[in-house]
Design an enzyme around this catalytic site. Structure first.
Site, PDB file in Angstrom:
ATOM      1  N   ASN A   1      -3.384   6.328  -1.593  1.00  0.00           N
ATOM      2  CA  ASN A   1      -3.191   6.313  -0.138  1.00  0.00           C
ATOM      3  C   ASN A   1      -2.587   7.613   0.376  1.00  0.00           C
ATOM      4  O   ASN A   1      -2.838   8.003   1.517  1.00  0.00           O
ATOM      5  CB  ASN A   1      -2.337   5.117   0.274  1.00  0.00           C
ATOM      6  CG  ASN A   1      -3.164   3.847   0.294  1.00  0.00           C
ATOM      7  OD1 ASN A   1      -4.391   3.905   0.359  1.00  0.00           O
ATOM      8  ND2 ASN A   1      -2.515   2.703   0.234  1.00  0.00           N
TER       9      ASN A   1
ATOM     10  N   SER B   1       0.829  -1.208   0.000  1.00  0.00           N
ATOM     11  CA  SER B   1       0.000   0.000   0.000  1.00  0.00           C
ATOM     12  C   SER B   1       0.858   1.250   0.000  1.00  0.00           C
ATOM     13  O   SER B   1       0.391   2.309  -0.385  1.00  0.00           O
ATOM     14  CB  SER B   1      -0.862   0.053   1.253  1.00  0.00           C
ATOM     15  OG  SER B   1      -1.693  -1.042   1.319  1.00  0.00           O
TER      16      SER B   1
ATOM     17  N   HIS C   1      -0.924  -2.330  -7.343  1.00  0.00           N
ATOM     18  CA  HIS C   1      -1.676  -2.028  -6.121  1.00  0.00           C
ATOM     19  C   HIS C   1      -3.176  -2.008  -6.374  1.00  0.00           C
ATOM     20  O   HIS C   1      -3.676  -1.154  -7.100  1.00  0.00           O
ATOM     21  CB  HIS C   1      -1.197  -0.682  -5.547  1.00  0.00           C
ATOM     22  CG  HIS C   1      -1.814  -0.364  -4.237  1.00  0.00           C
ATOM     23  ND1 HIS C   1      -2.227   0.898  -3.884  1.00  0.00           N
ATOM     24  CD2 HIS C   1      -2.125  -1.159  -3.181  1.00  0.00           C
ATOM     25  CE1 HIS C   1      -2.751   0.856  -2.668  1.00  0.00           C
ATOM     26  NE2 HIS C   1      -2.703  -0.377  -2.234  1.00  0.00           N
TER      27      HIS C   1
ATOM     28  N   GLU D   1      -3.013   0.701  -9.322  1.00  0.00           N
ATOM     29  CA  GLU D   1      -1.834   1.564  -9.490  1.00  0.00           C
ATOM     30  C   GLU D   1      -0.671   0.665  -9.910  1.00  0.00           C
ATOM     31  O   GLU D   1      -0.377  -0.330  -9.232  1.00  0.00           O
ATOM     32  CB  GLU D   1      -1.500   2.281  -8.172  1.00  0.00           C
ATOM     33  CG  GLU D   1      -2.507   3.370  -7.815  1.00  0.00           C
ATOM     34  CD  GLU D   1      -2.296   3.969  -6.423  1.00  0.00           C
ATOM     35  OE1 GLU D   1      -2.485   5.176  -6.260  1.00  0.00           O
ATOM     36  OE2 GLU D   1      -1.961   3.219  -5.481  1.00  0.00           O
TER      37      GLU D   1
HETATM   38  N1  CAA Z   1     -16.283  -8.578  -2.468  1.00  0.00           N
HETATM   39  C1  CAA Z   1     -16.909  -8.732  -3.650  1.00  0.00           C
HETATM   40  N2  CAA Z   1     -17.927  -7.945  -4.054  1.00  0.00           N
HETATM   41  C2  CAA Z   1     -18.345  -7.003  -3.206  1.00  0.00           C
HETATM   42  C3  CAA Z   1     -17.744  -6.785  -1.956  1.00  0.00           C
HETATM   43  C4  CAA Z   1     -16.667  -7.638  -1.591  1.00  0.00           C
HETATM   44  N3  CAA Z   1     -16.033  -7.496  -0.425  1.00  0.00           N
HETATM   45  N4  CAA Z   1     -18.383  -5.758  -1.348  1.00  0.00           N
HETATM   46  C5  CAA Z   1     -19.333  -5.335  -2.190  1.00  0.00           C
HETATM   47  N5  CAA Z   1     -19.305  -6.088  -3.315  1.00  0.00           N
HETATM   48  C6  CAA Z   1     -20.144  -5.928  -4.509  1.00  0.00           C
HETATM   49  C7  CAA Z   1     -21.560  -6.281  -4.218  1.00  0.00           C
HETATM   50  O1  CAA Z   1     -21.791  -7.659  -4.428  1.00  0.00           O
HETATM   51  C8  CAA Z   1     -22.324  -5.402  -5.218  1.00  0.00           C
HETATM   52  O2  CAA Z   1     -22.311  -5.997  -6.495  1.00  0.00           O
HETATM   53  P1  CAA Z   1     -23.519  -5.711  -7.544  1.00  0.00           P
HETATM   54  O3  CAA Z   1     -23.612  -4.217  -7.729  1.00  0.00           O
HETATM   55  O4  CAA Z   1     -23.065  -6.395  -8.778  1.00  0.00           O
HETATM   56  O5  CAA Z   1     -24.725  -6.287  -6.903  1.00  0.00           O
HETATM   57  C9  CAA Z   1     -21.465  -4.154  -5.322  1.00  0.00           C
HETATM   58  O6  CAA Z   1     -20.151  -4.550  -4.869  1.00  0.00           O
HETATM   59  C10 CAA Z   1     -21.995  -3.038  -4.460  1.00  0.00           C
HETATM   60  O7  CAA Z   1     -22.082  -3.540  -3.130  1.00  0.00           O
HETATM   61  P2  CAA Z   1     -23.248  -3.195  -2.112  1.00  0.00           P
HETATM   62  O8  CAA Z   1     -24.480  -2.835  -2.872  1.00  0.00           O
HETATM   63  O9  CAA Z   1     -23.325  -4.264  -1.083  1.00  0.00           O
HETATM   64  O10 CAA Z   1     -22.715  -1.981  -1.304  1.00  0.00           O
HETATM   65  P3  CAA Z   1     -22.354  -0.533  -1.771  1.00  0.00           P
HETATM   66  O11 CAA Z   1     -23.112  -0.060  -2.949  1.00  0.00           O
HETATM   67  O12 CAA Z   1     -22.424   0.229  -0.519  1.00  0.00           O
HETATM   68  O13 CAA Z   1     -20.834  -0.642  -2.234  1.00  0.00           O
HETATM   69  C11 CAA Z   1     -18.525  -0.589  -1.830  1.00  0.00           C
HETATM   70  C12 CAA Z   1     -19.846  -1.203  -1.422  1.00  0.00           C
HETATM   71  C13 CAA Z   1     -18.196  -0.978  -3.262  1.00  0.00           C
HETATM   72  C14 CAA Z   1     -17.462  -1.153  -0.900  1.00  0.00           C
HETATM   73  C15 CAA Z   1     -18.642   0.986  -1.734  1.00  0.00           C
HETATM   74  O14 CAA Z   1     -19.128   1.323  -0.478  1.00  0.00           O
HETATM   75  C16 CAA Z   1     -17.334   1.697  -1.968  1.00  0.00           C
HETATM   76  O15 CAA Z   1     -16.949   1.951  -3.098  1.00  0.00           O
HETATM   77  N6  CAA Z   1     -16.653   2.072  -0.871  1.00  0.00           N
HETATM   78  C17 CAA Z   1     -15.343   2.737  -0.938  1.00  0.00           C
HETATM   79  C18 CAA Z   1     -14.277   1.686  -0.828  1.00  0.00           C
HETATM   80  C19 CAA Z   1     -12.894   2.273  -0.920  1.00  0.00           C
HETATM   81  O16 CAA Z   1     -12.657   3.455  -0.765  1.00  0.00           O
HETATM   82  N7  CAA Z   1     -11.913   1.389  -1.157  1.00  0.00           N
HETATM   83  C20 CAA Z   1     -10.521   1.765  -1.222  1.00  0.00           C
HETATM   84  C21 CAA Z   1      -9.906   1.633   0.112  1.00  0.00           C
HETATM   85  S1  CAA Z   1      -8.212   2.055   0.059  1.00  0.00           S
HETATM   86  C22 CAA Z   1      -7.427   0.628  -0.282  1.00  0.00           C
HETATM   87  O17 CAA Z   1      -7.957  -0.401  -0.381  1.00  0.00           O
HETATM   88  C23 CAA Z   1      -5.978   0.757  -0.532  1.00  0.00           C
HETATM   89  C24 CAA Z   1      -5.078   0.463   0.566  1.00  0.00           C
HETATM   90  O18 CAA Z   1      -3.963   0.103   0.246  1.00  0.00           O
HETATM   91  C25 CAA Z   1      -5.369   0.742   1.963  1.00  0.00           C
END
Ligand code: CAA
Length: 510
Positions: free
Chosen positions: A199, A128, A149, A161
């Site tokens: 990040n 990350s 990433h 990335e």
């Molecule tokens: N695995 C697989 N699929 C998943 C999932 C998971 N863990 N979580 C959600 N999904 C899928 C769902 O099945 C759903 O699919 P469909 O649209 O095809 O039905 C879709 O994603 C949307 O999910 P939900 O409707 O349950 O929930 P949501 O609309 O609230 O979306 C989310 C969930 C995609 C996580 C959304 O809230 C989001 O984009 N959040 C931001 C996440 C983010 O910022 N991530 C980056 C973090 S930083 C990082 O990761 C880097 C690091 O190095 C620290």
């Protein structure tokens, strides 16, 4: 290393090492693309846990009708789980490492991969924020080591990335970018710098949210709501911290702090305390929120709605609509408070203290400031109810009751510059401008990365343009003046754009 670089079409077998939250998602993604996967963990217990997570994810897709039983079985048949790292990577064309964020662990693993992998295999790290160059440094062929990433949840977030070190030949970055596209992702190429794009922008913002919580600026729910309802982000920062894992977030902040110094990346003490208590977020059942039981938000009784509200209107008509809503709810609105008035509403400006307006209006104990999220927000309409510290305890309750009566979506903030929404957003906009100013990434890449990596509705620089650079500078200067924290000083390029009236995303679609 041989001179010919593996082409994306030649990548038929990928070893994924570390089947935690990210690794299991990456393994699933690659197996879904038709490639063979060596799913590797250091012991049988971790391997079982990782494979169970992967099975659960595929089963969920089947139960939701997105995958057939046969397709799931074919995907699983392409995955070969093993706890023998050297044997697992021996035939791989590409290795993706996704083990914990500890440099000594990564360097030891890459030294092992150096011996065990084919000489033409590409070695990628999903780190990350750690230095890809340092990870590469201990290997015989550092030129074949790059960063790849992914973002959590890996099957969903579209960004990858692709990180090149000073030694990475462009062909390797190109192969990894093409592979990412083949996996349905959008690659953004960057050089090796702590936190890369996402990040480096996300973590200080998340950390800032923890600061706001621990300094009692607002409740955790209101901080999260400011980001979702106020900025249109898919998750609030405290919920997102819990999703990523607090230990991971702390580790990234420490790397950013080591590389860039200053005050912006110093972790909030509360973040460390939660990690010390092993409250790592969703993966351990509890972080800022408790995931082990259904939320028990008490249905607390609302205070009585005051019969008469004084609303000090602005000449620019900002509170006119609010006045009409209150009148329509059968509550008297008067222009100045008297002894009968239960609540005094003033327009709040995130650059100035509400306290001064409260004192000018008289009856400071009954004053609440109201601020509607400004331009640059996806879903305008969230009201910030701002309470100076001199406000009487009952005033917040009366304001909340009024908001509920008129159907106003609201959060409550203490009277500190930027309140909640702009404090969180504008400090991040400033970081995004700094990244562009440093020559690290273009405005378009910064915006794309935040939209595809974190689900932002629009990128931070586009939101900044919409909010107006001069306005953002004004709020940041007020935050700096109030806190003395140099992290909030507008960076020179932002100040220049504000003066010149330039846009960062001129020509970008609105
Ligand atoms: N695995 C697989 N699929 C998943 C999932 C998971 N863990 N979580 C959600 N999904 C899928 C769902 O099945 C759903 O699919 P469909 O649209 O095809 O039905 C879709 O994603 C949307 O999910 P939900 O409707 O349950 O929930 P949501 O609309 O609230 O979306 C989310 C969930 C995609 C996580 C959304 O809230 C989001 O984009 N959040 C931001 C996440 C983010 O910022 N991530 C980056 C973090 S930083 C990082 O990761 C880097 C690091 O190095 C620290």
């Amino acid at each position: 290393m041989t001179s010919s670089v593996i082409q994306p079409g030649d990548i038929g077998e990928v070893a994924v090492i570390g089947l935690g939250l990210m690794g299991s998602g990456i393994a699933e993604l690659i197996a879904r693309s038709g490639r063979r996967v060596d799913a590797i963990e250091i012991n049988q217990s971790f391997l079982d846990q990782g494979m169970a997570r992967l099975h659960a994810s595929l089963d969920k897709a089947v139960s939701r009708g997105k995958l057939t039983d046969t397709a799931r079985d074919e995907i699983l048949a392409r995955i070969r789980p093993t706890d023998d790292v050297s044997a697992g990577v021996a035939d791989a064309d590409l290795v993706i490492e996704a083990i914990p964020e500890r440099i000594e662990l990564k360097k030891a693993l890459f030294a092992q991969l150096d011996e065990a992998c084919r000489a033409d295999a590409i070695l990628a790290t999903n780190t990350s924020s750690l230095s890809v160059t340092e990870i590469a440094g201990g290997t015989r062929y550092p030129a074949r080591v790059a960063g790849l990433h992914f973002f959590n949840p890996a099957p969903v977030m579209k960004l990858v990335e692709v990180i090149s070190t000073v030694l990475t030949p462009p062909e390797i970055a190109e192969t990894l970018a093409l592979l990412s596209r083949d996996l349905g992702k959008t690659p953004v190429g960057v050089s090796d710098r702590a936190g890369f794009i996402v990040n480096a922008l996300l973590l200080p913002y998340l950390n800032h949210a923890v600061h706001l919580l621990e300094t009692a600026q607002a409740t955790r729910e209101d901080i999260d709501k400011a980001a979702t309802a106020g900025l249109g982000l898919p998750m609030g920062p405290l919920t997102l911290l819990d999703l990523i894992g607090l230990d991971t977030c702390l580790a990234v902040l420490e790397t950013l702090q080591d590389e860039f110094g200053g005050t912006r990346y110093v972790h909030a003490p509360l973040l460390r305390k939660l990690c010390d208590a092993k409250l790592f977020g969703r993966k351990s059942g509890r972080g800022f929120y408790d995931y082990r039981r259904q939320s028990t938000v008490a249905d607390h009784e609302l205070a009585p709605v005051p019969g008469e509200v004084a609303l000090i209107r602005e000449r620019d008509g900002r509170l006119d609509e609010l006045a009409s809503q209150i009148t329509a709810a059968g509550i008297g609105v008067v222009p100045q408070p008297s002894d009968e008035t239960g609540l005094v509403i003033v327009a709040a400006d995130p650059r100035h203290r509400v306290l001064d307006a409260a004192l000018a209006a008289g009856h400071p104990a009954e004053v609440v400031g109201v601020h509607f999220a400004a331009a640059g927000n996806a879903k305008p309409g969230l009201a910030e109810l701002v309470l100076p510290d001199v406000t009487a305890a009952g005033t917040a309750a009366k304001a909340a009751a009024l908001a509920a009566r008129i159907g106003l979506n609201a959060v409550v903030s203490r009277d500190r510059p930027g309140f909640l929404i702009e404090a969180l957003a504008y400090a991040q906009f400033n970081d995004a401008v700094r990244m562009f100013q440093d020559g690290y990434a273009s405005p378009a890449d910064i915006d794309t990365a935040m939209m595809l990596g974190c689900g932002y509705p629009r990128g931070p620089l586009q939101m900044l343009d919409e909010a107006g650079a001069a306005n953002v500078v004004g709020v940041l200067e007020a935050m700096h003046a109030a806190t003395g924290d140099p992290a909030f000083t507008p960076v020179p390029l932002l100040a220049e754009y504000a003066t010149a009236g330039n846009l960062f995303r001129a020509g970008a679609e609105g």
